[in-house]
Design an enzyme around this catalytic site. Structure first.
Site, mmCIF file in Angstrom:
data_model
loop_
_atom_site.group_PDB
_atom_site.id
_atom_site.type_symbol
_atom_site.label_atom_id
_atom_site.label_comp_id
_atom_site.label_asym_id
_atom_site.label_seq_id
_atom_site.Cartn_x
_atom_site.Cartn_y
_atom_site.Cartn_z
ATOM 1 N N ASN A 2 66.120 -74.316 6.853
ATOM 2 C CA ASN A 2 66.370 -73.965 7.431
ATOM 3 C C ASN A 2 67.567 -74.655 8.333
ATOM 4 O O ASN A 2 67.358 -75.842 7.796
ATOM 5 C CB ASN A 2 65.485 -74.184 8.867
ATOM 6 C CG ASN A 2 64.450 -74.837 9.116
ATOM 7 O OD1 ASN A 2 64.371 -75.546 7.745
ATOM 8 N ND2 ASN A 2 64.067 -75.537 9.961
ATOM 9 N N PHE A 25 72.318 -62.853 1.064
ATOM 10 C CA PHE A 25 72.777 -62.388 1.823
ATOM 11 C C PHE A 25 71.690 -61.004 2.294
ATOM 12 O O PHE A 25 71.408 -60.048 3.309
ATOM 13 C CB PHE A 25 74.074 -61.018 1.470
ATOM 14 C CG PHE A 25 75.223 -61.506 1.174
ATOM 15 C CD1 PHE A 25 75.864 -62.287 2.506
ATOM 16 C CD2 PHE A 25 76.195 -62.498 -0.483
ATOM 17 C CE1 PHE A 25 76.737 -62.903 2.148
ATOM 18 C CE2 PHE A 25 76.665 -62.895 -0.214
ATOM 19 C CZ PHE A 25 78.174 -63.411 0.997
ATOM 20 N N CYS A 53 69.928 -65.131 12.660
ATOM 21 C CA CYS A 53 71.041 -65.752 12.056
ATOM 22 C C CYS A 53 72.068 -65.104 12.574
ATOM 23 O O CYS A 53 73.075 -66.026 12.678
ATOM 24 C CB CYS A 53 71.324 -65.371 10.168
ATOM 25 S SG CYS A 53 69.939 -66.164 9.301
ATOM 26 N N THR A 66 72.902 -70.933 5.127
ATOM 27 C CA THR A 66 73.713 -71.135 5.574
ATOM 28 C C THR A 66 74.412 -72.048 6.126
ATOM 29 O O THR A 66 74.111 -73.250 6.875
ATOM 30 C CB THR A 66 74.023 -69.636 6.553
ATOM 31 O OG1 THR A 66 73.303 -68.626 5.501
ATOM 32 C CG2 THR A 66 75.338 -69.339 6.986
ATOM 33 N N ALA A 97 81.023 -62.771 6.843
ATOM 34 C CA ALA A 97 79.955 -62.042 6.452
ATOM 35 C C ALA A 97 78.830 -61.511 7.698
ATOM 36 O O ALA A 97 79.198 -60.400 8.336
ATOM 37 C CB ALA A 97 79.858 -61.772 5.715
#
Ligand code: NAD
Ligand code: UGA
Length: 458
Positions: free
Chosen positions: A90, A161, A275, A131, A222
């Site tokens: 995380n 994604f 997110c 990420t 994105a």
């Protein structure tokens, strides 16, 4: 059995678990191990009650667990044995010190980097699945080479994604798989090894490659673009409510332009999930650090509109219910941040529940999958909150229902029965615009959709 490759994933969460389950399922020739420092989570992955609810996940895990998919807490052992290590820990928003409230907290990620550096005895490919801020791979490389033990590490960026609730389909049929690498001979070789893994089931034209920094940044961009669409439509919904325009018609008219596209334009009570907000704030922080203040402000406004939308929803409820909620019983239909998941991280329902509690309302929370998490989220402030799985029972004796999650289940309820069991006048606030508002009005409800004229009997 001899496996072609030993793949390790550090971090058995919403990404690590499902992603590795799919790799193991599609590639029986690889041995895939998922490790985590949280032994409870690992025990759940090894049980019949998986820690993550995802349609289709149970079946896949049951097929491959013990065959070529393994869950355990032996991190050091796993690092030693693997040729390829995915890091899927995380990366929450930092809550302390410099960058608090904006920057990504990289402590879990760095701990992993150091552990790999200490334990590795042979060359490895390290894959960033988490990420991360752009240029994090450079820090990873620096930590890994700090030991000077001559071991070669190649760091790749391979952002995920998948969306929760559709993770299995997203993983089986991705729009694209993105792999960023150094453009050196060994960087490209490592990249090709990862391409080879995905090529077991993903058509090669959907596996796109780039340099490392573009790949890292693409993930943040994105998510920012997706969240921006939601804030755009939500901002227009506020104007619709003032002008008697209808947000469904506006979204349809805008979205039928093929340049815009009609997906991801569903008006809502606000976006949630672990997110979107975190990644946009991370992007804002990066821009601020590079003194790109206008760019930072632009993206920060996406989060600002989201806060506004959640708050607006509560204010509309208060106004509609005669400016006081004290002692009124309000039923929240849905607590998960979206349908088909039990995840409640950053769910708009948490914000709304807290605000309604502040207004001294009594709450009944119902959700088919998220009640366990809802109890945790409201722990300590829930003396006036009850939790019920059955929506019919939950609505009994309530003054209002607020639809907060777009579960299919809520579309087909017998609302005549629900209406009869509620206190009158009965209100419905449809935070997802999933119900038949005219029909509800005919039943007797006062109906408050988002971005459409309210239908009231007053
Ligand atoms: P999560 O919190 O569900 O899982 C992370 C796991 O990592 C936890 O189980 C934690 O115990 C473990 N962990 C942390 N530090 C560790 C360490 N040093 N050693 C071993 N285990 C460790 O998080 P998640 O939702 O799976 O997200 C992981 C990353 O993927 C984040 O960067 C997130 O932004 C990104 N991401 C998430 C999603 C999503 O849908 N949730 C989608 C795409 C990308
Ligand atoms: C999102 C992205 O869609 C994924 O591509 C990405 O990998 C992931 O974030 C991540 O990085 O974690 P996720 O948050 O799981 O996936 O789910 P979404 O379907 O994107 O929904 C996010 C939130 O936006 C939910 O609260 C949802 O209800 C809301 N939403 C979505 C809307 O309000 N309107 C829409 O039209 C779509």
């Amino acid at each position: 059995m001899n496996f072609e490759k030993n793949i390790l994933c550090i971090g058995a969460g919403y990404v690590g678990g499902p992603t590795m389950a799919i790799i193991a399922y599609k590639c029986p020739q690889y041995r895939v191990t998922v490790v985590d420092m949280n032994s409870e989570r690992i025990a759940e992955w090894n049980s019949d009650d998986l820690p993550v609810y995802e349609p289709g996940l149970d079946k896949i895990v049951k097929t491959v667990r013990g065959r070529n998919l393994f869950f355990n807490t032996e991190i050091e052992q796993g690092i030693k044995e693997a040729e390829i290590i995915f890091v899927s820990v995380n990366t929450p928003t930092k809550t302390f010190g410099a960058g608090a409230g904006l920057a990504a907290d990289l402590q879990y990620w760095e701990k992993t980097a150091r552990q790999i550096c200490q334990c590795a005895q042979s060359p490895k490919i390290i894959v960033e699945k988490s990420t991360l801020p752009v240029r994090t791979a450079l820090a990873m490389e620096r930590i890994l080479t700090s030991n000077d033990n001559g071991i070669r590490f190649d760091v790749l960026s391979n952002p995920e994604f998948l969306a929760e609730g559709t993770a299995i389909n997203d993983l089986e049929n991705p729009d694209r798989v993105l792999i960023g690498s150094r453009q050196t001979e060994s960087g490209l070789k490592a990249r090709d090894e990862l391409v080879e893994i995905y090529a077991n089931w993903v058509p090669i034209e959907r596996i796109i490659t780039s340099d490392t920094w573009s790949s890292e940044l693409s993930k943040l961009a994105a998510n920012a673009f997706l969240a921006q669409r939601i804030s755009s439509i939500n901002s227009i919904s506020a104007l619709c409510e003032k002008t008697d325009a209808n947000i469904t018609d506006v979204a349809n008219a805008v979205g039928t332009d093929s340049r815009v596209g009609n997906r991801f334009l569903n008006v809502s009570v606000g976006f949630g999930g672990s997110c979107f907000e975190k990644d946009i704030l991370n992007l804002v922080y990066l821009c601020q650090n590079y003194a790109l203040h206008e760019v930072a402000d632009y993206w920060a406004s996406v989060v600002k509109i989201n806060e506004y939308q959640k708050n607006r929803f509560v204010l509309n409820m208060i106004t509609a219910m005669f400016n006081t909620l004290v002692g009124k019983k309000i039923c929240l239909f849905g607590f998960a941040f979206k349908a088909n998941t039990g995840d409640t991280r950053e769910s708009p329902a948490i914000f709304i529940a807290k605000r309604l509690i502040e207004e001294k309302a009594e709450l009944v929370v119902t959700d088919p999958k998220a009640l366990k998490n809802a109890r945790i989220d409201l722990n300590g402030i829930d003396s006036n909150v009850s939790y019920m799985e059955d929506p019919y029972e939950a609505a009994v004796g309530c003054h209002a229902i607020a639809i907060l999650t777009e579960w299919d289940l809520y579309r087909n309820l017998e609302f005549e029965k629900i209406y009869r069991s509620m206190i009158k006048p009965a209100f419905i606030f449809d935070g997802r615009n999933i119900l038949d508002h005219k029909k509800l009005f005919q039943i007797g409800f006062n109906v408050f959709p988002i971005g459409k004229p309210a239908l009231t009997h007053f």
